[in-house]
Design a protein around this motif. Structure first.
Motif, PDB file in Angstrom:
ATOM      1  N   GLN A 238      13.743  -2.958  -7.055  1.00 40.59           N
ATOM      2  CA  GLN A 238      14.004  -3.534  -8.476  1.00 40.59           C
ATOM      3  C   GLN A 238      13.261  -2.713  -9.547  1.00 40.59           C
ATOM      4  OE1 GLN A 238      11.864  -7.239  -8.436  1.00 40.59           O
ATOM      5  NE2 GLN A 238      13.034  -8.481  -7.373  1.00 40.59           N
ATOM      6  N   TYR A 239      13.462  -2.666 -10.631  1.00 41.30           N
ATOM      7  CA  TYR A 239      12.775  -1.946 -11.761  1.00 41.30           C
ATOM      8  C   TYR A 239      13.309  -3.299 -13.117  1.00 41.30           C
ATOM      9  CZ  TYR A 239      17.959  -1.131 -13.531  1.00 41.30           C
ATOM     10  OH  TYR A 239      18.879  -1.523 -13.922  1.00 41.30           O
ATOM     11  N   SER A 240      12.536  -2.366 -13.986  1.00 42.81           N
ATOM     12  CA  SER A 240      11.980  -2.793 -15.391  1.00 42.81           C
ATOM     13  C   SER A 240      12.022  -1.932 -16.588  1.00 42.81           C
ATOM     14  CB  SER A 240      11.432  -3.925 -15.554  1.00 42.81           C
ATOM     15  OG  SER A 240       9.924  -3.789 -15.046  1.00 42.81           O
ATOM     16  N   TYR A 241      12.143  -1.874 -17.751  1.00 42.80           N
ATOM     17  CA  TYR A 241      11.796  -0.930 -18.755  1.00 42.80           C
ATOM     18  C   TYR A 241      10.813  -0.867 -19.359  1.00 42.80           C
ATOM     19  CZ  TYR A 241      16.553   0.944 -17.763  1.00 42.80           C
ATOM     20  OH  TYR A 241      17.580   1.547 -17.035  1.00 42.80           O
ATOM     21  N   SER A 242       9.833  -0.096 -19.868  1.00 44.82           N
ATOM     22  CA  SER A 242       8.510  -0.294 -20.353  1.00 44.82           C
ATOM     23  C   SER A 242       8.381  -0.165 -21.514  1.00 44.82           C
ATOM     24  CB  SER A 242       7.577   0.140 -18.970  1.00 44.82           C
ATOM     25  OG  SER A 242       5.952  -0.030 -19.538  1.00 44.82           O
TER      26      SER A 242
ATOM     27  N   LEU B  35       8.993   0.253 -11.198  1.00 47.75           N
ATOM     28  CA  LEU B  35       9.704   0.129  -9.918  1.00 47.75           C
ATOM     29  C   LEU B  35       8.798  -0.343  -9.328  1.00 47.75           C
ATOM     30  CD1 LEU B  35      11.007   4.126  -9.948  1.00 47.75           C
ATOM     31  CD2 LEU B  35      11.981   2.555 -11.168  1.00 47.75           C
ATOM     32  N   SER B  36       9.335  -1.426  -8.081  1.00 52.94           N
ATOM     33  CA  SER B  36       8.856  -2.668  -7.373  1.00 52.94           C
ATOM     34  C   SER B  36       9.716  -2.062  -5.914  1.00 52.94           C
ATOM     35  CB  SER B  36       8.941  -4.166  -7.424  1.00 52.94           C
ATOM     36  OG  SER B  36       8.839  -3.952  -8.962  1.00 52.94           O
ATOM     37  N   PRO B  37       9.135  -2.263  -4.526  1.00 52.88           N
ATOM     38  CA  PRO B  37       9.623  -1.819  -3.330  1.00 52.88           C
ATOM     39  C   PRO B  37      10.043  -3.374  -3.094  1.00 52.88           C
ATOM     40  CG  PRO B  37       7.500  -1.969  -3.617  1.00 52.88           C
ATOM     41  CD  PRO B  37       7.307  -1.839  -4.665  1.00 52.88           C
ATOM     42  N   SER B  38      10.538  -3.092  -2.167  1.00 47.81           N
ATOM     43  CA  SER B  38      11.029  -4.372  -1.166  1.00 47.81           C
ATOM     44  C   SER B  38       9.776  -5.186  -0.555  1.00 47.81           C
ATOM     45  CB  SER B  38      11.681  -3.801   0.296  1.00 47.81           C
ATOM     46  OG  SER B  38      11.524  -2.740   0.760  1.00 47.81           O
ATOM     47  N   VAL B  39       9.463  -6.348   0.028  1.00 50.21           N
ATOM     48  CA  VAL B  39       8.448  -6.838  -0.181  1.00 50.21           C
ATOM     49  C   VAL B  39       8.469  -7.627   1.330  1.00 50.21           C
ATOM     50  CG1 VAL B  39       6.549  -9.055  -0.425  1.00 50.21           C
ATOM     51  CG2 VAL B  39       7.632  -7.371  -2.148  1.00 50.21           C
ATOM     52  N   GLU B  40       7.455  -6.822   2.425  1.00 49.46           N
ATOM     53  CA  GLU B  40       7.237  -7.460   3.474  1.00 49.46           C
ATOM     54  C   GLU B  40       7.062  -8.652   3.680  1.00 49.46           C
ATOM     55  OE1 GLU B  40       9.451  -5.861   5.994  1.00 49.46           O
ATOM     56  OE2 GLU B  40       9.435  -4.397   4.584  1.00 49.46           O
ATOM     57  N   GLU B  41       7.683  -9.817   4.524  1.00 49.87           N
ATOM     58  CA  GLU B  41       6.333 -10.995   4.551  1.00 49.87           C
ATOM     59  C   GLU B  41       5.066 -10.685   5.576  1.00 49.87           C
ATOM     60  OE1 GLU B  41       8.402 -12.880   7.154  1.00 49.87           O
ATOM     61  OE2 GLU B  41      10.173 -13.501   6.189  1.00 49.87           O
ATOM     62  N   ASN B  42       4.726  -9.585   5.930  1.00 47.31           N
ATOM     63  CA  ASN B  42       3.409  -9.976   6.665  1.00 47.31           C
ATOM     64  C   ASN B  42       2.421  -8.758   5.557  1.00 47.31           C
ATOM     65  OD1 ASN B  42       4.177 -11.480   8.849  1.00 47.31           O
ATOM     66  ND2 ASN B  42       4.742  -9.774   9.631  1.00 47.31           N
ATOM     67  N   THR B  43       3.058  -8.398   4.801  1.00 44.68           N
ATOM     68  CA  THR B  43       1.836  -7.765   4.043  1.00 44.68           C
ATOM     69  C   THR B  43       1.176  -7.249   3.164  1.00 44.68           C
ATOM     70  OG1 THR B  43       3.805  -6.913   2.818  1.00 44.68           O
ATOM     71  CG2 THR B  43       3.061  -5.086   4.879  1.00 44.68           C
ATOM     72  N   THR B  44       0.431  -7.961   2.323  1.00 41.38           N
ATOM     73  CA  THR B  44      -0.947  -8.344   1.232  1.00 41.38           C
ATOM     74  C   THR B  44      -0.751  -7.404   0.735  1.00 41.38           C
ATOM     75  OG1 THR B  44      -2.836  -7.637   2.396  1.00 41.38           O
ATOM     76  CG2 THR B  44      -1.911  -9.176   3.154  1.00 41.38           C
ATOM     77  N   THR B  45      -0.255  -5.845   0.668  1.00 42.52           N
ATOM     78  CA  THR B  45      -0.900  -4.417  -0.472  1.00 42.52           C
ATOM     79  C   THR B  45       0.396  -4.148  -0.504  1.00 42.52           C
ATOM     80  OG1 THR B  45      -1.651  -2.987   1.224  1.00 42.52           O
ATOM     81  CG2 THR B  45      -2.988  -4.353  -0.373  1.00 42.52           C
ATOM     82  N   CYS B  46       0.931  -3.563  -1.508  1.00 42.04           N
ATOM     83  CA  CYS B  46       2.664  -2.777  -1.785  1.00 42.04           C
ATOM     84  C   CYS B  46       2.281  -1.813  -3.230  1.00 42.04           C
ATOM     85  CB  CYS B  46       3.679  -4.142  -2.469  1.00 42.04           C
ATOM     86  SG  CYS B  46       3.288  -4.391  -4.342  1.00 42.04           S
ATOM     87  N   GLU B  47       2.962  -0.770  -2.949  1.00 48.69           N
ATOM     88  CA  GLU B  47       3.201  -0.056  -4.021  1.00 48.69           C
ATOM     89  C   GLU B  47       3.954   0.250  -5.024  1.00 48.69           C
ATOM     90  OE1 GLU B  47       1.888   4.698  -2.615  1.00 48.69           O
ATOM     91  OE2 GLU B  47       4.277   4.344  -2.449  1.00 48.69           O
ATOM     92  N   ALA B  48       3.570  -0.308  -5.852  1.00 46.77           N
ATOM     93  CA  ALA B  48       4.452   0.006  -7.853  1.00 46.77           C
ATOM     94  C   ALA B  48       4.224   1.557  -8.393  1.00 46.77           C
ATOM     95  CB  ALA B  48       3.838  -1.179  -8.364  1.00 46.77           C
ATOM     96  N   ALA B  49       5.286   1.395  -8.859  1.00 46.75           N
ATOM     97  CA  ALA B  49       4.648   2.936  -9.438  1.00 46.75           C
ATOM     98  C   ALA B  49       5.621   3.188 -10.795  1.00 46.75           C
ATOM     99  CB  ALA B  49       6.482   3.468  -8.842  1.00 46.75           C
TER     100      ALA B  49
END
Length: 226
Positions: free
Chosen positions: A179-183, A35-49
């Motif tokens: 967003q998502y993708s199967y692994s 799973l991928s989260p929505s991306v903010e313009e001013n951030t440099t890190t994100c949390e995927a799962a």
């Protein structure tokens, strides 16, 4: 008796063992979906799962530049802080708020329970095949083939339940995932269904009595099974 029958049984059983290995790999691992989260313009890190039947794992990743104005979170294989927790409905002492809020826990419980049935059917079928290798126990091949077929059907039902779970999670307004993708665990489950279902039917056909080979030969005249 068909002299090639034992060889056919052993070859089919070898392929079934590959399917069982893929089944176990899918059930015990937690890479069914990423799973991928929505991306903010001013951030440099994100949390995927990524998650499986039993637990959810989150990972803090650095943003990846895709274009002049495009950023993406991941891929999940990048190094980062990794944290896994079992779903609350399996371990009441653990916390997994993300999953509890965005997806009904019934989906997770159903998928896990059906997968356990699949493993159980596969184990019983294997016991039947091993016992059939002894003399005069070929009759065990028929129930074994049915158990393998049921195991394949159960795991593909579990796959569909998990797929619906992911869709509900993405469609929910209470989640950050867009967003998502199967692994590879998902792929293992699908491959195990194909092998167990097809080889289960094949094993049943091998176990059936030989049909007459000539138009004038009746079933009573055919060579009996020993």
């Amino acid at each position: 008796m068909d002299e090639s029958k034992p060889l056919k049984v052993r070859l089919t059983f070898s392929v079934i063992l590959v399917g069982i290995s893929l089944l176990f790999a899918a059930v015990v691992t937690d890479h069914w979906a990423v799973l991928s989260p929505s991306v903010e313009e001013n951030t440099t890190t994100c949390e995927a799962a990524h998650f499986g039947l039993w637990r959810l794992c989150t990972k803090h990743l650095f943003m990846q530049e895709q274009g002049p104005k495009e950023k993406s979170c991941g891929p999940i294989s990048l190094p980062g802080d990794h944290n896994c927790s079992y779903f609350k409905h399996f371990t009441p002492g653990e916390t997994s708020e993300i999953f509890e809020v965005t997806t009904q826990k019934e989906y997770s419980i159903s998928a896990a329970a059906i997968a356990i049935f699949s493993v159980g059917f596969a184990i019983i079928g294997t016991i039947c095949v091993l016992l059939s290798f002894r003399k005069k126990r070929d009759y065990l091949l028929k129930p074994a083939s049915m158990f393998y077929t049921f195991a394949g059907l159960c795991i593909i039902i579990s796959v569909e339940v998990m797929r619906q779970s992911v869709k509900r999670m993405i469609d929910s307004k209470e989640t950050a995932w867009i967003q998502y993708s199967y692994s590879w665990s998902f792929a293992c489950a699908c491959a195990s269904f194909v092998l167990l279902f097809v080889c289960g039917i094949t094993l049943l056909l091998i176990a059936l009595p030989r049909f007459p080979q000539n138009p004038w030969e009746t079933c009573m005249d055919a060579e009996p099974e020993h």
